[in-house]
Design a protein around this motif. Structure first.
Motif, mmCIF file in Angstrom:
data_model
loop_
_atom_site.group_PDB
_atom_site.id
_atom_site.type_symbol
_atom_site.label_atom_id
_atom_site.label_comp_id
_atom_site.label_asym_id
_atom_site.label_seq_id
_atom_site.Cartn_x
_atom_site.Cartn_y
_atom_site.Cartn_z
ATOM 1 N N MET A 108 0.806 -1.264 -0.010
ATOM 2 C CA MET A 108 -0.036 -0.120 0.031
ATOM 3 C C MET A 108 0.762 1.179 0.061
ATOM 4 N N PRO A 109 0.442 2.313 -0.505
ATOM 5 C CA PRO A 109 1.037 3.593 -0.422
ATOM 6 C C PRO A 109 1.229 4.004 1.001
ATOM 7 N N ARG A 110 2.320 5.156 1.248
ATOM 8 C CA ARG A 110 2.511 5.805 2.447
ATOM 9 C C ARG A 110 3.156 4.983 3.523
ATOM 10 N N LEU A 111 2.312 3.821 3.893
ATOM 11 C CA LEU A 111 2.847 2.916 5.001
ATOM 12 C C LEU A 111 2.190 1.369 4.566
ATOM 13 N N ASP A 112 3.243 0.327 4.332
ATOM 14 C CA ASP A 112 2.899 -0.889 3.842
ATOM 15 C C ASP A 112 2.275 -1.261 5.181
ATOM 16 N N GLY A 113 1.463 -2.444 4.749
ATOM 17 C CA GLY A 113 0.819 -3.496 5.865
ATOM 18 C C GLY A 113 1.780 -4.168 6.875
ATOM 19 N N LEU A 114 2.949 -4.324 6.364
ATOM 20 C CA LEU A 114 3.804 -5.235 7.451
ATOM 21 C C LEU A 114 4.297 -4.106 8.551
ATOM 22 N N SER A 115 4.592 -2.832 8.109
ATOM 23 C CA SER A 115 4.955 -1.699 8.905
ATOM 24 C C SER A 115 3.913 -1.573 9.972
ATOM 25 N N ALA A 116 2.702 -1.246 9.279
ATOM 26 C CA ALA A 116 1.531 -0.798 9.861
ATOM 27 C C ALA A 116 1.093 -2.051 11.098
ATOM 28 N N THR A 117 1.287 -3.228 10.565
ATOM 29 C CA THR A 117 1.089 -4.281 11.554
ATOM 30 C C THR A 117 2.133 -4.376 12.779
ATOM 31 N N ARG A 118 3.058 -4.112 12.612
ATOM 32 C CA ARG A 118 4.365 -4.024 13.495
ATOM 33 C C ARG A 118 3.989 -2.760 14.274
ATOM 34 N N LEU A 119 3.679 -1.692 13.771
ATOM 35 C CA LEU A 119 3.475 -0.417 14.830
ATOM 36 C C LEU A 119 2.014 -0.606 15.567
ATOM 37 N N LEU A 120 0.924 -1.058 15.018
ATOM 38 C CA LEU A 120 -0.209 -1.278 15.699
ATOM 39 C C LEU A 120 -0.013 -2.370 16.857
ATOM 40 N N ARG A 121 0.809 -3.414 16.492
ATOM 41 C CA ARG A 121 0.988 -4.544 17.676
ATOM 42 C C ARG A 121 1.965 -3.813 18.632
ATOM 43 N N GLU A 122 2.668 -2.958 18.623
ATOM 44 C CA GLU A 122 3.459 -2.083 19.602
ATOM 45 C C GLU A 122 2.391 -1.229 20.398
ATOM 46 N N TYR A 123 1.608 -0.352 19.563
ATOM 47 C CA TYR A 123 0.603 0.087 20.402
ATOM 48 C C TYR A 123 -0.377 -0.973 21.212
ATOM 49 N N ASP A 124 -0.883 -2.013 20.731
ATOM 50 C CA ASP A 124 -1.814 -2.677 21.243
ATOM 51 C C ASP A 124 -1.383 -4.081 20.914
ATOM 52 N N PRO A 125 -0.664 -4.632 21.876
ATOM 53 C CA PRO A 125 -0.127 -6.278 21.928
ATOM 54 C C PRO A 125 -1.269 -6.988 21.519
ATOM 55 N N SER A 126 -2.605 -6.895 22.213
ATOM 56 C CA SER A 126 -3.582 -7.843 21.908
ATOM 57 C C SER A 126 -4.340 -7.466 20.438
ATOM 58 N N ALA A 127 -3.786 -6.413 19.555
ATOM 59 C CA ALA A 127 -4.431 -6.314 18.458
ATOM 60 C C ALA A 127 -4.448 -7.603 17.594
ATOM 61 N N LYS A 128 -5.779 -7.967 16.948
ATOM 62 C CA LYS A 128 -5.774 -9.161 15.993
ATOM 63 C C LYS A 128 -5.902 -8.634 14.508
ATOM 64 N N ILE A 129 -4.634 -8.806 13.823
ATOM 65 C CA ILE A 129 -4.323 -8.505 12.670
ATOM 66 C C ILE A 129 -4.124 -9.794 11.562
ATOM 67 N N HIS A 130 -4.909 -9.771 10.494
ATOM 68 C CA HIS A 130 -4.851 -10.980 9.616
ATOM 69 C C HIS A 130 -4.152 -10.212 8.439
ATOM 70 N N ILE A 131 -3.491 -10.689 7.821
ATOM 71 C CA ILE A 131 -2.855 -10.242 6.477
ATOM 72 C C ILE A 131 -3.685 -10.932 5.179
ATOM 73 N N LEU A 132 -4.173 -10.101 4.457
ATOM 74 C CA LEU A 132 -5.073 -10.441 3.333
ATOM 75 C C LEU A 132 -4.101 -10.004 2.001
ATOM 76 N N THR A 133 -3.267 -10.758 1.247
ATOM 77 C CA THR A 133 -2.470 -10.035 0.151
ATOM 78 C C THR A 133 -2.691 -10.927 -1.196
ATOM 79 N N ASP A 134 -2.192 -10.286 -2.226
ATOM 80 C CA ASP A 134 -2.184 -10.912 -3.474
ATOM 81 C C ASP A 134 -1.093 -12.014 -3.371
ATOM 82 N N TYR A 135 0.053 -11.657 -2.694
ATOM 83 C CA TYR A 135 1.292 -12.602 -2.506
ATOM 84 C C TYR A 135 1.080 -13.929 -1.848
ATOM 85 N N ASP A 136 1.247 -15.024 -2.470
ATOM 86 C CA ASP A 136 1.044 -16.167 -1.721
ATOM 87 C C ASP A 136 2.277 -16.902 -1.931
ATOM 88 N N GLU A 137 3.363 -16.295 -0.980
ATOM 89 C CA GLU A 137 4.681 -17.094 -0.580
ATOM 90 C C GLU A 137 4.823 -17.203 0.812
#
Length: 115
Positions: free
Chosen positions: A51-80
């Motif tokens: 995504m533009p501005r802030l990618d999902g992996l960076s956003a996930t890391r930052l959200l989990r730092e803010y709230d360690p109990s955050a439930k974040i599920h990655i949905l992506t085009d990349y199947d690696e």
């Protein structure tokens, strides 16, 4: 909360989730997701990676730092496998390819016990 830069894909995800939540919040990138999460504290976040501005992996890391109990599920085009490992390393609870959007109901059920 759905975090996805493509409006049409957000619509598909919202449709796949219809009936599972009282309300669904949408964000177009990781930067918006940070602000929105802090305001609304959603039960579950479906996060794109590229995504533009802030990618999902960076956003996930930052959200989990803010709230360690955050439930974040990655949905992506990349199947690696390596991306799944990286997603887990930054704090994502799960990882699904967008070609499997039909599985979102089952994924939500898995998180329901933890909400």
């Amino acid at each position: 909360m759905i975090v996805e830069d493509n409006e049409k894909v957000r619509g598909l995800i919202r449709y796949a989730l219809s009936g599972d939540f009282e309300s669904i919040i949408e964000c177009a990138d990781g930067a918006d997701a940070l602000e929105t999460y802090m305001e609304h504290h959603p039960d579950l976040v479906f996060m794109d990676i590229q995504m533009p501005r802030l990618d999902g992996l960076s956003a996930t890391r930052l959200l989990r730092e803010y709230d360690p109990s955050a439930k974040i599920h990655i949905l992506t085009d990349y199947d690696e496998d390596v991306l799944g490992t990286v997603a887990e390393a930054v704090g994502a609870c799960g990882y699904t390819s967008k070609v499997n959007l039909h599985e979102l109901g089952m994924i939500v059920s898995q998180y329901a016990d933890r909400m």
